[in-house]
Design an enzyme around this catalytic site. Structure first.
Site, PDB file in Angstrom:
ATOM      1  N   ASP B  52      34.602  50.450  40.371  1.00 21.63           N
ATOM      2  CA  ASP B  52      35.953  50.284  40.917  1.00 21.63           C
ATOM      3  C   ASP B  52      35.998  49.154  41.950  1.00 21.63           C
ATOM      4  O   ASP B  52      34.959  48.643  42.373  1.00 21.63           O
ATOM      5  CB  ASP B  52      36.394  51.568  41.636  1.00 21.63           C
ATOM      6  N   TYR B 110      23.625  56.500  40.802  1.00 19.15           N
ATOM      7  CA  TYR B 110      24.550  56.020  41.826  1.00 19.15           C
ATOM      8  C   TYR B 110      24.070  56.495  43.188  1.00 19.15           C
ATOM      9  O   TYR B 110      23.515  57.587  43.321  1.00 19.15           O
ATOM     10  CB  TYR B 110      25.963  56.577  41.595  1.00 19.15           C
TER      11      TYR B 110
END
Lengths: 248, 248
Positions: B52, B110
């Site tokens: 994002d 992540y």
């Protein structure tokens, strides 16, 4: 009148340095402007050390005199509302009137961050110095020992300096390697202009084998800037902590 | 035709995200443009995961097909000359023609970075999520255990997602505290939109005591986004590593 002390953290990337200069945006001016917006009073901020353009601070200390009802301890919260996002007060307090951020300081700690990589690392580009080959840490440590103590540091002073005495005392130099990162932590009573960056540049040249550790002794004795190494770039340097007798 | 694989590091601060969008600057477009400037050839870059806006990557992986004489191993050096300073290739190689950055990936890691402070920290503002009170790490760890394994993660999926199956497998969640920093490291086969950020937001709410660890079980079962926590901000998230069978 209160004497307010601030501990400031800043990202120096977008500034011309600590000190107010014509036609340049300085950390000092930003903080003085924020104090003005908060209190409608013009103050002169005294900083513990002048950081260069793009140099960062984790613990720059400053003080100023002001007639205000805002308590020292909470001044930081009020001030942070007016400071830009890359400069914030992380601590504030009212201190005795004879406290002077520069003259009362008894020791400063700078940290210089290096990373080893054959390519530039985007997340580190503004926060560390890239070296594209291996450094011999043991040789760097050996070299750093010659710098400890009280010496004439003329060979490690940058240009455009107007300091009379070149005698400075370095208390410690700690060189730590963790994975691809090398931190050089220097503590001293006070520092000449660019001194930590020239020390770092010289230690890097020793680390890559361009110079021998014992050269440092000769460089110090020569009192000649042309004999020491390059000035390491500003973005790797952090003013980490300023020490005061009353807070220790 | 060569199939070139790139490992990319980027600072997502100034980008609208990985994927090309109208009227927005994307990482994908920047890399495709740099490849064009280098080779004068238009390619379509396949990314392992869509990050994002403001999300960073330490090890995004991408591949593309090109007719070039530049060797795979040295492609990164040539490409980096044309990439902006906040996006660089840290690794490149020629891979078999059936290698696909997204479909060949078997696991992704992540990292979400949190710092605890009552004031904003300028050096962390674009790189971590500030929490202004203490977090109960043990409760967060207990809660995270309910998420491990294969579940329907509808409750942890952001809006504007068009994924059909909401079944995903989380392999591990590691929560580490060091001084004022907390890292949440999540490994899974693949992820829904905003999944790591919603997991983080929910774990933070458990850490501050707003929710109990066992709630996670009910949130998962409900398959309803309204029951989980807030979406943690993008700047704390890093796509750290993509795993492939052939490289493991």
């Amino acid at each position: 009148m209160k004497n307010i002390m601030l501990t400031l953290e800043y990202d120096g990337t977008n500034y011309s340095g600590w000190q107010i200069q014509d036609n340049a945006n300085s950390i000092q001016a930003e903080v003085e402007n924020a104090i003005y917006k908060l209190t409608k009073k013009e103050v002169t901020l005294i900083g513990a050390g002048r950081t260069d353009a793009k140099v960062h601070a984790l613990g720059q200390v400053a003080n100023f005199f002001i007639d205000t009802t805002i308590p020292g301890r909470t001044f930081k919260y009020a001030l942070n509302e007016y400071l830009p996002e890359d400069i914030k007060a992380v601590y504030s307090n009212e201190v005795p009137e004879d406290f002077h951020a520069r003259f009362s300081a008894i020791k400063k700690r700078y940290r210089y961050k290096i990373y080893l990589s054959d390519v530039e690392r985007p997340l580190l580009r503004n926060y560390a110095y890239q070296i594209d080959r291996n450094l011999n840490i043991n040789n760097m440590k050996e070299a750093s020992k010659y710098l400890i103590g009280t010496h004439n540091f003329t060979s490690f002073e940058g240009r455009r300096s107007f300091t009379k005495s070149k005698i400075r005392t370095i208390r410690s130099i700690d060189i730590k390697k963790r994975d691809e990162f090398i931190d050089i932590v220097v503590e001293g009573d006070s520092f000449l202009r660019n001194m930590v960056r020239i020390i770092t540049g010289t230690l890097v040249e020793i680390g890559i084998g361009k110079r021998k550790p014992a050269e440092i002794k000769l460089i110090l004795q020569a009192e000649d800037r042309r004999l020491s190494g390059h000035t390491a770039p500003p973005q790797g340097l952090y003013l980490e902590k300023v020490f005061y007798k009353i807070f220790m």
